[in-house]
Design an enzyme around this catalytic site. Structure first.
Site, PDB file in Angstrom:
ATOM      1  CE  LYS A 110      52.483 157.736 192.791  1.00 64.31           C
ATOM      2  NZ  LYS A 110      53.876 157.723 193.103  1.00 64.31           N
TER       3      LYS A 110
ATOM      4  CG  LEU B 167      64.610 154.511 189.291  1.00 66.84           C
ATOM      5  CD1 LEU B 167      64.215 155.985 189.068  1.00 66.84           C
ATOM      6  CD2 LEU B 167      65.395 153.832 188.139  1.00 66.84           C
TER       7      LEU B 167
ATOM      8  CB  THR C  83      60.085 154.333 180.506  1.00 65.71           C
ATOM      9  OG1 THR C  83      59.135 153.650 181.595  1.00 65.71           O
ATOM     10  CG2 THR C  83      59.749 153.359 179.252  1.00 65.71           C
TER      11      THR C  83
ATOM     12  CE  LYS D 288      65.719 161.296 180.462  1.00 62.85           C
ATOM     13  NZ  LYS D 288      64.772 160.225 180.797  1.00 62.85           N
TER      14      LYS D 288
ATOM     15  CB  SER E 214      52.769 165.728 180.198  1.00 61.49           C
ATOM     16  OG  SER E 214      54.164 165.386 179.580  1.00 61.49           O
TER      17      SER E 214
ATOM     18  CG  PHE F 182      57.726 173.438 174.723  1.00 63.86           C
ATOM     19  CD1 PHE F 182      58.453 173.042 175.573  1.00 63.86           C
ATOM     20  CD2 PHE F 182      56.579 174.154 175.195  1.00 63.86           C
ATOM     21  CE1 PHE F 182      58.698 173.681 176.908  1.00 63.86           C
ATOM     22  CE2 PHE F 182      56.547 174.913 176.402  1.00 63.86           C
ATOM     23  CZ  PHE F 182      57.388 174.527 177.295  1.00 63.86           C
TER      24      PHE F 182
END
Length: 307
Positions: free
Chosen positions: A46, A68, A87, A170, A210, A231
């Site tokens: 990562k 988080l 982000t 969100k 994605s 979309f």
């Protein structure tokens, strides 16, 4: 509005993410010092692409570990920063416990970041990655808007814990950010609301939403046909630059829908096919509406969403 001192480090949370990696790349190429947070600095898969960027660019990258859900976890990385680009947030559509997997990380993560911004006196501006799904949930909401157009004045009214929980997370997180911003006067908040973000990935990871979406278009997942779903599309490189512009330019404020065009799934598939021809089993047809009720649930679309 206060200018950002670009000699100070810039914090990018969730630095190994799809959008954040491009933000880090552009900042390093611009010669900036970047503080990037990741969950595990030793996870080579990562973070390797970030370390390679640091080697190749004139800027300087320092990685910090932060979770988080841990209060105060971002304080060390935020020290000395005037600009914070937040982000880090979960993006999952197949979840077993939406409260634990989506709502709590998004909401508590935002609170933890902004509480640190309240405590670190150098912070002048926070750029938050939200989403167009915080503006609208089900497409039918557009029937109640003026001229059938969504703007930054609109909020998602149709999502909840059981129906489109990611969109709900969100929405809650962004509303909480604006609430905390209004409760203080030192740091300024700018929000980026991207549509569906597509484009090249800087890492080799294939677990992002994605990347998975595109992979499903070429691996036979949709061999029976594609849903008639449209979309809004945004290129990941444009979205990354939007975050940087929002942070470094003195004038941006408020929310910013970030989208280039609107395409059906079949339209995206045709673009892929134009590049690769017959190399992959890219779907060629669109499912009729009635068929969506049969195959939709197997492709992650609930009946309520289809309606």
């Amino acid at each position: 509005m206060q200018e950002i001192n670009t000699s100070k480090p810039i914090l990018v949370t969730g630095a190994s993410g799809f959008i954040a990696s491009w933000i880090v790349k552009y900042l390093l190429e611009g010669g900036y010092t970047v503080h990037g947070t990741v969950r595990d600095k030793n996870n080579t898969q990562k973070v390797q692409h970030l370390l390679k960027m640091d080697e190749d660019a004139p800027g300087y990258l320092k990685l910090f570990e932060a979770d988080l859900l841990n209060q105060g976890a971002f304080a060390e990385a935020m020290q000395g920063c005037e600009l914070v680009i937040h982000t880090a947030s979960p993006f999952q559509t197949q979840v077993k416990n939406a409260q634990k997997q989506l709502i709590e990380p998004a909401l508590e993560g935002t609170r933890n970041i902004l509480q640190s911004a309240n405590e670190i006196e150098t912070v002048k501006k926070v750029v938050l990655t939200s989403s167009v799904v915080a503006v609208m949930g089900d497409a039918i909401e557009i029937e109640d808007t003026e001229d059938h157009v969504f703007t930054e004045d609109h909020w998602n009214l149709s999502s909840d814990l059981k129906h489109q929980p990611y969109s709900y997370s969100k929405t809650l997180a962004e509303k909480e950010a604006w609430r905390m911003n209004q409760d203080q006067e030192r740091w300024h908040l700018v929000v980026i609301n991207p549509a569906f973000v597509l484009g090249p990935s800087l890492s080799n990871r294939v677990d992002g939403t994605s990347t998975t979406f595109v992979k499903n278009l070429v691996d036979g997942t949709f061999k029976s046909g594609l849903p008639n779903i449209y979309f809004g599309i945004a290129d990941v490189r444009d979205v990354a630059q939007a975050h940087i512009n929002a942070g470094l330019m003195p004038h941006p404020s408020g929310r910013h829908i970030t989208a280039a065009e609107t395409l059906p799934m079949l339209g995206i598939a045709r673009i892929i096919k134009s590049f690769f021809g017959k190399k992959y089993p890219v779907p060629k047809q669109q499912l009729p509406a009635w068929a969506m009720y049969l195959v939709g649930p197997f492709q992650g679309f609930s009946w309520k969403y289809i309606r």
